[in-house]
Design a protein around this motif. Structure first.
Motif, short mmCIF file in Angstrom:
data_model
loop_
_atom_site.label_atom_id
_atom_site.label_comp_id
_atom_site.label_asym_id
_atom_site.label_seq_id
_atom_site.Cartn_x
_atom_site.Cartn_y
_atom_site.Cartn_z
N GLY A 1 -14.13 -52.41 -33.15
CA GLY A 1 -13.79 -51.63 -34.35
C GLY A 1 -13.62 -50.15 -34.04
O GLY A 1 -13.36 -49.34 -34.93
N TYR A 2 -13.77 -49.78 -32.76
CA TYR A 2 -13.60 -48.39 -32.34
C TYR A 2 -12.58 -48.31 -31.22
O TYR A 2 -12.31 -49.32 -30.55
N SER A 3 -12.05 -47.11 -31.00
CA SER A 3 -11.19 -46.88 -29.85
C SER A 3 -12.03 -47.09 -28.59
O SER A 3 -13.22 -46.76 -28.58
N PRO A 4 -11.46 -47.64 -27.53
CA PRO A 4 -12.28 -47.81 -26.31
C PRO A 4 -12.63 -46.46 -25.66
O PRO A 4 -13.52 -46.40 -24.81
N PHE A 5 -11.95 -45.38 -26.07
CA PHE A 5 -12.21 -44.06 -25.47
C PHE A 5 -13.26 -43.32 -26.31
O PHE A 5 -13.03 -43.07 -27.50
N PRO A 6 -14.41 -42.97 -25.70
CA PRO A 6 -15.44 -42.26 -26.46
C PRO A 6 -14.90 -40.92 -27.00
O PRO A 6 -14.07 -40.29 -26.35
N GLY A 7 -15.37 -40.51 -28.16
CA GLY A 7 -14.88 -39.28 -28.79
C GLY A 7 -15.66 -38.05 -28.35
O GLY A 7 -16.90 -38.02 -28.45
N ASN A 8 -14.92 -37.06 -27.89
CA ASN A 8 -15.57 -35.83 -27.41
C ASN A 8 -16.03 -34.98 -28.59
O ASN A 8 -15.22 -34.62 -29.44
N ARG B 1 -20.10 -33.19 -10.03
CA ARG B 1 -20.72 -34.30 -10.78
C ARG B 1 -20.45 -34.11 -12.27
O ARG B 1 -21.14 -33.35 -12.94
N VAL B 2 -19.39 -34.78 -12.73
CA VAL B 2 -18.98 -34.66 -14.13
C VAL B 2 -19.28 -35.98 -14.84
O VAL B 2 -18.80 -37.03 -14.42
N GLY B 3 -20.09 -35.93 -15.87
CA GLY B 3 -20.44 -37.17 -16.57
C GLY B 3 -20.38 -36.98 -18.07
O GLY B 3 -20.04 -35.91 -18.57
N PHE B 4 -20.66 -38.05 -18.78
CA PHE B 4 -20.72 -37.92 -20.24
C PHE B 4 -21.77 -38.86 -20.80
O PHE B 4 -22.17 -39.83 -20.15
N THR B 5 -22.22 -38.56 -22.00
CA THR B 5 -23.28 -39.33 -22.64
C THR B 5 -22.81 -39.72 -24.03
O THR B 5 -22.43 -38.86 -24.81
N VAL B 6 -22.82 -41.03 -24.29
CA VAL B 6 -22.38 -41.48 -25.62
C VAL B 6 -23.61 -41.73 -26.49
O VAL B 6 -24.54 -42.40 -26.08
N MET B 7 -23.57 -41.17 -27.66
CA MET B 7 -24.70 -41.26 -28.59
C MET B 7 -24.20 -41.83 -29.90
O MET B 7 -23.03 -41.66 -30.26
N ASP B 8 -25.09 -42.47 -30.68
CA ASP B 8 -24.67 -42.97 -32.00
C ASP B 8 -24.14 -41.81 -32.84
O ASP B 8 -24.78 -40.76 -32.91
N ALA B 9 -23.01 -42.03 -33.51
CA ALA B 9 -22.41 -40.93 -34.30
C ALA B 9 -23.31 -40.52 -35.46
O ALA B 9 -23.38 -39.34 -35.81
N TRP B 10 -24.04 -41.47 -36.04
CA TRP B 10 -24.83 -41.14 -37.24
C TRP B 10 -25.90 -40.09 -36.94
O TRP B 10 -26.36 -39.40 -37.84
#
Ligand code: UPG
Length: 599
Positions: free
Chosen positions: A346-353, A413-422
């Motif tokens: 139900g979401y785009s496969p690309f995480p939102g910045n 070292r470039v990374g990202f962290t996905v967190m619940d939007a709420w």
């Protein structure tokens, strides 16, 4: 030539540079010496400013503009040779064991942090008259403005970090704010008239970004201001300026000398962000990321950039934000005919910045020593017709802060962290009319949704901590349907982290949907409370208050307000509701000591 005697030697050099860069149209029609001399000097003062505030000066600006305008005219794809794919990052789920571990690590690390708020934008899409960090409160239950909320969070983090590391004295976390001509004076005044919301004045630094020169054609001829032929027209250069400003002002160097290890960037209207900050800082520290971007699940076509892995045919690859207007065409051009669409989740496969970036200061400073903080720019001219020979209106170069990693070597070292939007993202960007047109199921990013998201997050956090919080109801305000949860708000020093919240609730408590709960103090403990109405508890730092029993009153009902009703203040009608404060239980405990509120 006749007017040269008006100029200083440095300005004469600038005039020569302008001629050499084919910009003599700027002064060919100037009157004889003696006429408008003051304006002529003011013109060169402006040129001096434009020259010194741009890394490499105006000549470099014009040269870059020519290249980018030519690429734009020929339709050169900025992603030529790159194929996008979905990158892997750290996925955090609020409140679970991993999250708690990172949160704890982040609080420890916070004493080595510095914060940077980019707040130079006027928010044209929002169409609001004030600066966004001020009167546009992040919630209207207690009415705190964004800037107050941010500062109180930084102070709470500072104190918590000192406590867990057993520090003798608190280290002041530096806080820089990037302003612009549009926001500087009002930001300064907001801080001064509110005693810096409790922060030490020396802890806060305001850095004002300058606008850049406008360009009137494909040859990058600078545009004169339509109102004043002795001025170059200017427009904002974008939030990417923050890097050059931190560097050129000496702030970064000062921070490095002061032992700062992490620089955290964030934006002007996200009332949830600080709930995600300790854990994401924990990720940076634990994983040793030079750059860590915070992301949330993204709905296809949502106006937030997508974090994307770009792999070049020559083997290079990078993980970078692809801005929301570019992701769809890039996907279509690389074998994904449907473009930017939701997948089975139900979401785009690309995480939102969400543009919350955490940089490790050492490598960041080293890189800026090489680049001066210059960020890869882009140009977005609106052409008159398909021949692309003339513009509808002048354009300018722009840059974005999240493009910083574009110049980094592959070893970074470039990374990202996905967190619940709420729990991490609820910005206020769209005016009511545009928000109401957002495709169904996508977030509104409006003042209405931004405030309701705060109540939702706090309610869900209390639920997670064991409080029975009644389900929300759906209601429509300004044409937007939102979930209305109990209006629960607290001061950052009450519940900075999930661990803090858990320590402050005990027994079996419940909150009905129509309720309001405002906790304005540090040591307020909720134990066996049944709330059906409004309860406001305020306490001084030395007071410890146990709150329980049954509170039942008429409470604060929500009344609808139409955004077109100009008899209502703008900051209220923009959200489409206000509170009817009919009845509440309100208690204050200003003296030190232990107290019990048993309703
Ligand atoms: N800002 C400045 N100076 C400028 C322009 C903007 O300080 O010249 C500030 C502005 O005040 C705000 C932030 O930068 O705090 C972002 O501006 P905004 O207009 O809200 O950005 P968007 O175009 O919505 O997009 C940014 C990122 C995008 C990301 C999104 C998340 O470019 O990648 O997904 O923010 O909110």
């Amino acid at each position: 030539h006749k007017n040269l005697s008006l100029l200083s030697p440095d300005q004469i050099e600038l005039a020569k540079m302008l001629v050499a860069m084919e910009q003599s149209h700027l002064f060919t029609n100037w009157p004889e010496p003696g006429v408008d001399d003051g304006e002529k000097k003011a013109f060169f003062d402006q040129v001096t400013r434009l020259n010194s505030s741009y890394p490499g000066g105006l000549a470099s600006y014009i040269k870059t503009a020519r290249g980018l305008l030519s690429d734009s005219k020929t339709g050169k794809n900025p992603f030529d040779g790159f194929t996008p794919s979905v990158p892997t990052g750290e996925n955090l789920s609020y409140g679970d064991e991993t999250f708690m571990k990172f949160e704890e690590a982040g609080v420890k690390e916070a004493q080595n942090a510095a914060f940077v708020l980019v707040a130079g934008g006027l928010g044209e899409r929002l169409g609001y008259n004030g600066i966004k960090v001020n009167t546009l409160c992040f919630q209207t239950t207690t009415g705190a403005c964004f800037l107050q909320h941010y500062i109180e969070n930084v102070l709470a983090l500072q104190e918590a970090s000192c406590k867990v590391t057993g520090g003798q004295s608190e280290r002041d976390i530096p806080f820089a704010i990037m302003t612009s001509d549009d926001t500087h004076a009002r930001t300064m005044q907001l801080l001064e008239s509110n005693k810096y919301f409790g922060m030490k004045p020396a802890q806060i630094k305001l850095l004002k970004q300058e606008k850049v020169a406008c360009l009137e054609d494909n040859d990058a001829r600078l545009a004169l201001d339509p109102q004043n032929k002795f001025r170059i027209q200017t427009k904002p250069h974008g939030h990417g300026d923050v890097h050059a400003l931190l560097y050129s002002s000496g702030v970064l160097e000062e921070w490095q000398r002061g032992g700062v290890r992490w620089v955290l960037f964030f934006q002007d209207t996200n009332g949830l962000l600080f709930k995600a900050i300790p854990a994401s800082l924990g990720v940076s520290a634990t994983k040793g990321y030079h750059v860590n971007s915070l992301a949330v699940p993204r709905k296809a076509k949502e106006a937030i950039g997508g974090i994307t892995k770009l792999t070049h045919t020559d083997g290079r690859s990078m993980v970078i934000n692809v801005e929301y207007n570019q992701l769809d065409p890039l996907l279509r051009a690389t074998g994904n005919p449907d473009g930017d669409v939701n997948c089975e989740t139900g979401y785009s496969p690309f995480p939102g910045n969400i543009n919350q970036l955490i940089m490790e200061l050492g490598p960041y400073f080293e890189e800026l020593k090489k680049t001066g903080g210059a960020i890869k720019e882009f140009v977005n001219p609106k052409y008159k017709d398909a021949s692309k020979t003339a513009f509808k209106s002048s354009t300018r170069l722009e840059c974005m802060m999240q493009d910083y990693p574009k110049t980094l070597p592959p070893s970074a070292r470039v990374g990202f962290t996905v967190m619940d939007a709420w729990v991490a993202y609820a910005p206020v960007k769209n005016n009511p009319e545009d928000a109401a047109k957002v495709p169904k199921g996508n977030p509104y990013h409006s003042a209405t949704s931004g405030e309701m998201a705060v109540y939702r997050a706090n309610s869900l956090i209390l639920r997670n901590a064991g409080v029975q919080v009644e389900d929300p109801v759906q209601q429509e305000f300004n044409g937007q349907e939102v979930e209305v949860w109990p209006r629960v708000v607290w001061k950052p020093k009450w519940g900075l982290t999930f661990a803090d919240v858990k320590k402050k609730v005990a027994g079996s408590s419940s909150i009905s949907q129509k309720s309001t709960l405002a906790l304005k103090g540090r040591n307020i403990f909720i134990e066996n409370l049944s709330l059906d109405g409004a309860l406001v508890v305020e306490s001084g730092d030395g007071a410890e208050v146990k709150v329980g029993g049954s509170v039942k009153n008429k409470g604060w009902a929500i009344e609808k307000v139409d955004y077109k009703d100009t008899s209502v203040p703008e900051e209220i009608r923009i959200r489409g509701f206000r509170f009817q404060k009919t009845e509440q239980l309100e208690k204050q405990y200003t003296e030190p000591g232990k107290f019990e509120l048993k309703a």
